[in-house]
Design a protein around this motif. Structure first.
Motif, mmCIF file in Angstrom:
data_model
loop_
_atom_site.group_PDB
_atom_site.id
_atom_site.type_symbol
_atom_site.label_atom_id
_atom_site.label_comp_id
_atom_site.label_asym_id
_atom_site.label_seq_id
_atom_site.Cartn_x
_atom_site.Cartn_y
_atom_site.Cartn_z
ATOM 1 N N ARG A 121 -2.062 13.040 7.012
ATOM 2 C CA ARG A 121 -1.623 11.707 7.802
ATOM 3 C C ARG A 121 -2.655 11.167 8.419
ATOM 4 O O ARG A 121 -3.182 10.144 8.683
ATOM 5 C CB ARG A 121 -0.430 11.889 8.577
ATOM 6 C CG ARG A 121 0.250 10.685 8.876
ATOM 7 C CD ARG A 121 1.577 10.983 9.563
ATOM 8 N NE ARG A 121 2.038 9.956 10.522
ATOM 9 C CZ ARG A 121 3.086 9.017 10.127
ATOM 10 N NH1 ARG A 121 3.418 9.024 8.799
ATOM 11 N NH2 ARG A 121 3.068 8.055 10.763
ATOM 12 N N SER A 122 -3.358 11.943 9.282
ATOM 13 C CA SER A 122 -4.415 11.488 10.117
ATOM 14 C C SER A 122 -5.649 11.402 9.298
ATOM 15 O O SER A 122 -6.578 10.554 9.844
ATOM 16 C CB SER A 122 -4.675 12.621 11.584
ATOM 17 O OG SER A 122 -5.225 13.953 10.819
ATOM 18 N N VAL A 123 -5.850 11.952 8.276
ATOM 19 C CA VAL A 123 -7.160 11.963 7.504
ATOM 20 C C VAL A 123 -6.931 10.565 6.517
ATOM 21 O O VAL A 123 -7.872 9.618 6.338
ATOM 22 C CB VAL A 123 -7.463 13.091 6.456
ATOM 23 C CG1 VAL A 123 -8.458 12.772 5.556
ATOM 24 C CG2 VAL A 123 -7.800 14.182 7.567
ATOM 25 N N THR A 148 4.427 20.917 6.768
ATOM 26 C CA THR A 148 4.534 19.860 7.856
ATOM 27 C C THR A 148 3.105 19.637 8.515
ATOM 28 O O THR A 148 2.719 18.511 8.668
ATOM 29 C CB THR A 148 5.487 20.011 8.633
ATOM 30 O OG1 THR A 148 6.877 20.273 8.155
ATOM 31 C CG2 THR A 148 5.866 19.094 9.862
ATOM 32 N N ILE A 149 2.549 20.846 8.814
ATOM 33 C CA ILE A 149 1.338 20.748 9.333
ATOM 34 C C ILE A 149 0.204 20.135 8.501
ATOM 35 O O ILE A 149 -0.661 19.190 8.894
ATOM 36 C CB ILE A 149 0.680 22.160 9.845
ATOM 37 C CG1 ILE A 149 1.620 22.856 11.056
ATOM 38 C CG2 ILE A 149 -0.582 22.311 10.187
ATOM 39 C CD1 ILE A 149 1.481 24.181 11.272
ATOM 40 N N LEU A 150 0.280 20.614 7.239
ATOM 41 C CA LEU A 150 -0.507 19.777 6.404
ATOM 42 C C LEU A 150 -0.466 18.388 6.115
ATOM 43 O O LEU A 150 -1.113 17.457 5.841
ATOM 44 C CB LEU A 150 -0.459 20.493 4.671
ATOM 45 C CG LEU A 150 -0.962 21.819 4.758
ATOM 46 C CD1 LEU A 150 -0.559 22.384 3.103
ATOM 47 C CD2 LEU A 150 -2.582 21.719 4.601
ATOM 48 N N ARG A 151 0.844 17.994 6.073
ATOM 49 C CA ARG A 151 1.196 16.531 6.063
ATOM 50 C C ARG A 151 1.022 15.369 7.287
ATOM 51 O O ARG A 151 0.132 14.532 7.268
ATOM 52 C CB ARG A 151 2.681 16.389 5.875
ATOM 53 C CG ARG A 151 3.140 14.974 5.663
ATOM 54 C CD ARG A 151 4.422 14.845 5.219
ATOM 55 N NE ARG A 151 5.019 13.489 5.189
ATOM 56 C CZ ARG A 151 6.196 13.361 5.081
ATOM 57 N NH1 ARG A 151 7.194 14.234 4.908
ATOM 58 N NH2 ARG A 151 6.447 11.801 4.623
ATOM 59 N N LYS A 189 0.931 -1.280 0.174
ATOM 60 C CA LYS A 189 0.114 -0.036 0.079
ATOM 61 C C LYS A 189 0.682 1.281 -0.035
ATOM 62 O O LYS A 189 1.857 1.362 0.683
ATOM 63 C CB LYS A 189 -0.894 0.274 1.298
ATOM 64 C CG LYS A 189 -2.007 1.313 1.251
ATOM 65 C CD LYS A 189 -2.857 1.047 2.502
ATOM 66 C CE LYS A 189 -3.802 2.079 2.392
ATOM 67 N NZ LYS A 189 -3.798 3.136 3.418
ATOM 68 N N GLN A 190 0.443 2.303 -0.737
ATOM 69 C CA GLN A 190 1.266 3.406 -0.863
ATOM 70 C C GLN A 190 0.721 4.565 -0.162
ATOM 71 O O GLN A 190 -0.563 4.509 0.382
ATOM 72 C CB GLN A 190 1.105 4.061 -2.296
ATOM 73 C CG GLN A 190 2.001 3.124 -3.398
ATOM 74 C CD GLN A 190 1.854 3.935 -4.745
ATOM 75 O OE1 GLN A 190 0.793 3.907 -5.307
ATOM 76 N NE2 GLN A 190 3.153 4.435 -5.011
ATOM 77 N N TYR A 191 1.405 5.668 0.215
ATOM 78 C CA TYR A 191 0.868 6.804 0.824
ATOM 79 C C TYR A 191 -0.112 7.536 -0.204
ATOM 80 O O TYR A 191 0.138 7.178 -1.519
ATOM 81 C CB TYR A 191 2.055 7.929 1.332
ATOM 82 C CG TYR A 191 2.952 7.217 2.308
ATOM 83 C CD1 TYR A 191 2.311 7.697 3.972
ATOM 84 C CD2 TYR A 191 4.008 6.545 2.286
ATOM 85 C CE1 TYR A 191 3.289 7.266 4.705
ATOM 86 C CE2 TYR A 191 4.696 5.989 3.450
ATOM 87 C CZ TYR A 191 4.243 6.581 4.737
ATOM 88 O OH TYR A 191 5.036 6.005 5.774
ATOM 89 N N SER A 192 -0.836 8.389 0.437
ATOM 90 C CA SER A 192 -1.789 9.145 -0.553
ATOM 91 C C SER A 192 -1.055 10.088 -1.317
ATOM 92 O O SER A 192 0.074 10.476 -1.120
ATOM 93 C CB SER A 192 -2.998 10.200 0.271
ATOM 94 O OG SER A 192 -2.135 11.013 0.758
ATOM 95 N N LYS A 193 -1.590 10.502 -2.402
ATOM 96 C CA LYS A 193 -0.735 11.282 -3.613
ATOM 97 C C LYS A 193 -0.457 12.479 -2.933
ATOM 98 O O LYS A 193 0.662 13.016 -3.096
ATOM 99 C CB LYS A 193 -1.681 11.319 -4.942
ATOM 100 C CG LYS A 193 -1.824 10.553 -5.843
ATOM 101 C CD LYS A 193 -0.836 9.832 -6.289
ATOM 102 C CE LYS A 193 -1.080 8.618 -7.309
ATOM 103 N NZ LYS A 193 0.037 7.707 -7.308
#
Length: 172
Positions: free
Chosen positions: A64-66, A57-60, A2-6
């Motif tokens: 990450r949580s979403v 970083t805040i967006l990431r 499984k990949q991280y989201s785009k």
């Protein structure tokens, strides 16, 4: 695997690019400051790139949580070390811009930027600006070491273990 989201992948690589720019600018500013050649534009761009790194970083962390993250590959000691390195990177990517902003707020850099007067730029950090500037520099060296470990881990997975782990951070 499984990949991280785009959007997580894009932010990962944009953050890396901005870190390289911020490091280069910071290094150039440090040298120019000692030679009394630092510019307002140099400081302004460095501050803006630092702010962008903080925002990314805040967006990431939000994405990450979403979006969630791929499950860990294993539960070995090395996997726990990798998780610690990942958390360390996030912490450093939050603390570095904050220490930079504290440097601007507690030194004559902030005054110089507000006044638009390069003659107010510090030749040497003094007073309240010393501690945040020192913390900022130390955190940068720690970040370089942690990023090097992160890269070594990625290289190990790609070329020694050949487990395809790096595909998780790919746009393919």
């Amino acid at each position: 695997m499984k990949q991280y989201s785009k959007r997580m992948v894009i932010i990962h690589w944009l953050t890396l690019a901005m870190l390289v720019v911020a490091w280069f600018l910071g290094n150039s500013l440090d040298e120019a400051r000692h030679e009394e050649g630092a510019t307002l534009m140099g400081y302004l761009v460095h501050v803006l790139v630092g702010g962008a790194i903080l925002l990314m970083t805040i967006l990431r962390l939000t994405f990450r949580s979403v979006d969630g993250t791929p499950p860990p590959v294993g539960q070995s000691l090395m996997d726990l070390v990798a998780k610690g390195i990942q958390h360390g990177l996030y912490g450093l990517l939050l603390l570095l811009p904050i220490s930079g902003f504290m440097t601007v707020l507690t030194s004559s850099v902030g005054l110089a930027l507000l006044a638009g007067d390069a003659s107010l730029l510090p030749k040497k950090y003094t007073g309240a600006g010393v501690a945040p500037h020192e913390v900022h520099e130390i955190l940068m060296w720690v970040l370089i070491a942690v990023v090097a470990l992160h890269i070594l881990g990625a290289v190990k997975h790609q070329f020694i273990m050949k487990d395809g782990l790096m595909e998780r951070m790919s746009l393919r």
